[in-house]
Design an enzyme around this catalytic site. Sequence first.
Site, PDB file in Angstrom:
ATOM      1  N   GLU A 279       0.831  -1.204   0.000  1.00  0.00           N
ATOM      2  CA  GLU A 279       0.000   0.000   0.000  1.00  0.00           C
ATOM      3  C   GLU A 279       0.866   1.255   0.000  1.00  0.00           C
ATOM      4  O   GLU A 279       0.539   2.256  -0.658  1.00  0.00           O
ATOM      5  CB  GLU A 279      -0.937   0.006   1.207  1.00  0.00           C
ATOM      6  CG  GLU A 279      -2.020  -1.062   1.156  1.00  0.00           C
ATOM      7  CD  GLU A 279      -2.914  -0.906  -0.061  1.00  0.00           C
ATOM      8  OE1 GLU A 279      -3.445   0.200  -0.283  1.00  0.00           O
ATOM      9  OE2 GLU A 279      -3.068  -1.894  -0.812  1.00  0.00           O
ATOM     10  N   TRP A 282       2.023   1.648  -3.523  1.00  0.00           N
ATOM     11  CA  TRP A 282       0.976   2.269  -4.341  1.00  0.00           C
ATOM     12  C   TRP A 282       0.983   3.779  -4.145  1.00  0.00           C
ATOM     13  O   TRP A 282       0.831   4.549  -5.107  1.00  0.00           O
ATOM     14  CB  TRP A 282      -0.400   1.719  -3.954  1.00  0.00           C
ATOM     15  CG  TRP A 282      -0.852   0.543  -4.758  1.00  0.00           C
ATOM     16  CD1 TRP A 282      -0.914  -0.754  -4.353  1.00  0.00           C
ATOM     17  CD2 TRP A 282      -1.330   0.549  -6.117  1.00  0.00           C
ATOM     18  NE1 TRP A 282      -1.395  -1.553  -5.373  1.00  0.00           N
ATOM     19  CE2 TRP A 282      -1.661  -0.773  -6.459  1.00  0.00           C
ATOM     20  CE3 TRP A 282      -1.512   1.553  -7.067  1.00  0.00           C
ATOM     21  CZ2 TRP A 282      -2.166  -1.127  -7.707  1.00  0.00           C
ATOM     22  CZ3 TRP A 282      -2.018   1.219  -8.329  1.00  0.00           C
ATOM     23  CH2 TRP A 282      -2.341  -0.106  -8.630  1.00  0.00           C
ATOM     24  N   ASN A 346     -10.725   2.356   2.968  1.00  0.00           N
ATOM     25  CA  ASN A 346     -10.297   2.234   1.578  1.00  0.00           C
ATOM     26  C   ASN A 346     -11.207   1.336   0.751  1.00  0.00           C
ATOM     27  O   ASN A 346     -11.498   1.636  -0.409  1.00  0.00           O
ATOM     28  CB  ASN A 346      -8.856   1.726   1.504  1.00  0.00           C
ATOM     29  CG  ASN A 346      -8.310   1.787   0.084  1.00  0.00           C
ATOM     30  OD1 ASN A 346      -8.272   2.857  -0.513  1.00  0.00           O
ATOM     31  ND2 ASN A 346      -7.927   0.652  -0.472  1.00  0.00           N
ATOM     32  N   TRP A 364     -16.131  10.929 -13.000  1.00  0.00           N
ATOM     33  CA  TRP A 364     -15.265  10.718 -11.841  1.00  0.00           C
ATOM     34  C   TRP A 364     -14.733  12.027 -11.269  1.00  0.00           C
ATOM     35  O   TRP A 364     -14.408  12.101 -10.079  1.00  0.00           O
ATOM     36  CB  TRP A 364     -14.094   9.803 -12.197  1.00  0.00           C
ATOM     37  CG  TRP A 364     -13.245  10.236 -13.362  1.00  0.00           C
ATOM     38  CD1 TRP A 364     -13.402   9.877 -14.671  1.00  0.00           C
ATOM     39  CD2 TRP A 364     -12.120  11.132 -13.330  1.00  0.00           C
ATOM     40  NE1 TRP A 364     -12.446  10.486 -15.449  1.00  0.00           N
ATOM     41  CE2 TRP A 364     -11.644  11.257 -14.659  1.00  0.00           C
ATOM     42  CE3 TRP A 364     -11.477  11.827 -12.315  1.00  0.00           C
ATOM     43  CZ2 TRP A 364     -10.554  12.052 -14.993  1.00  0.00           C
ATOM     44  CZ3 TRP A 364     -10.382  12.635 -12.638  1.00  0.00           C
ATOM     45  CH2 TRP A 364      -9.938  12.730 -13.971  1.00  0.00           C
ATOM     46  N   TRP A 387      -9.591   7.379  -7.883  1.00  0.00           N
ATOM     47  CA  TRP A 387     -10.807   7.643  -8.658  1.00  0.00           C
ATOM     48  C   TRP A 387     -10.661   7.187 -10.108  1.00  0.00           C
ATOM     49  O   TRP A 387     -11.588   6.593 -10.678  1.00  0.00           O
ATOM     50  CB  TRP A 387     -11.165   9.130  -8.586  1.00  0.00           C
ATOM     51  CG  TRP A 387     -12.066   9.382  -7.425  1.00  0.00           C
ATOM     52  CD1 TRP A 387     -11.730   9.839  -6.183  1.00  0.00           C
ATOM     53  CD2 TRP A 387     -13.473   9.125  -7.377  1.00  0.00           C
ATOM     54  NE1 TRP A 387     -12.832   9.882  -5.373  1.00  0.00           N
ATOM     55  CE2 TRP A 387     -13.912   9.451  -6.074  1.00  0.00           C
ATOM     56  CE3 TRP A 387     -14.398   8.644  -8.298  1.00  0.00           C
ATOM     57  CZ2 TRP A 387     -15.252   9.319  -5.681  1.00  0.00           C
ATOM     58  CZ3 TRP A 387     -15.724   8.514  -7.911  1.00  0.00           C
ATOM     59  CH2 TRP A 387     -16.146   8.841  -6.624  1.00  0.00           C
TER      60      TRP A 387
END
Length: 474
Positions: A279, A282, A346, A364, A387
Amino acid sequence: MRLVWFRNDLRLSDNPALRHGCASDEPVAALFIISPTQWRQHKMAPIRQRFILAQVDALGRELAALGIQLHLLRVETFAEVPAALTDLCRELGVSQLYANQAIELDEQRRDHAVTAALAEQEVGCHWLNGCCVLPPGRVLTGGREMFKVFTPFSRAWLKALDEDGFVIHRAPAPRGEPLPWQPLAERAFVDAALGETTPDPRWPVGEAEALRRLHAFLEQGVLDYGETRDFPALAGTSVLSPYLAAGIVSPRQCVAALQQRLGGRPQSKAQPGFVWLNELIWREFYRHLLVLIPTLSMNRPFKPETAALPWSWDPDAFAAWCEGRTGYPIVDAAMRCLNATGWMHNRLRMIVASFLTKDLHIHWRLGEDYFMSRLIDGDLAANNGGWQWAAGTGADAAPYFRVFNPTTQGQRFDPQGDFIRTWVSELADLPATYVHQPHDWLRLKGRQDYPAPMVDHAVARVRAIEMFRDLEKT
């Protein structure tokens, strides 16, 4: 005189700009610039602004204890910063400015203008990496280009980290007698337009609090993170995102603490702790992308061709989503939680983003802006990346034919409906058997206090897939 400019790095420890600024015997001053108009233009959530200002107050006290004065300037927009900073440097006799580099486009343009303005005053500017473990441009393909796909990026990132290593630097030593500190609430520039500056009790500020949360998670939750992170009714995540977004704790501190907890750095999914490290990777990936593709800061899609998608801008449907009135319990619970607390789990972010874009077919960009206007951890890179992933327009986006089913997502990740009943008061008395599909039960009870589903998910899913298939044909 050296000047250290704090931005999204509101900490003393592991702060490259502060460390380099304090690396000589020259006097050191510090600076934070408050830009309310610019913050509003960037959709900064009031709860995030309050969190940042409360942390600035705490940081000012800590710097004063070290003999370093934190100067506060209220400069409404970024365009006015170069002139204001030039005046301050002239007033203080500053010869060198130190700051951790920004990755967002408007902030980079501001910093370039500052460099040019200060050069005329013979003030040197030093921009350092304080927002990433590895600076943008360090993790490259074999062709010496930055990555656009996550999995090879993550492998290269791990390899580069092994090669480079890193050191966590302590806060600087005291540089003189302690100085007085005037709290923000007593400052002349604090007015109604600036908003609340006292800490929100739900989100305590301070480096000590951030590190306490980090170490508590590593001791109690990191080994089970892969199994618990998707269940919003469980305390399965670190809840560090507000502290990372404001720079109260650094990503390097997170990686270092993980290594210390495990006795080494995990390298694959089979090893404990890797899922949480992934994570963090990311997070790095989205920040590197923002530098590689500046148009991501300008509401443009990662995949340019998807700009032609026929998104809806329906204000009534969007308002129902914002307010948690969609008739899909997990979506409504998530949105009501966001509106009440300024934070969202999340897994829920993915569910509600998929619902807005793939069930309501709303652009979005509206969802991205709404999240920024509500989230205490609002961060352009992570928010935009998430998004666009959900909408199918971004890097490593899910295939367009993968559409989250909000009902089955709720059943899978909130099986007993505990999270739903916490946030959707109309469903608080429903048994778990009906909480994810409550409408038949409510009708039998003669109740009309919870809205019917806005859309038929099966029909909406087909339309979403058709949108992308039609795009491929053009």
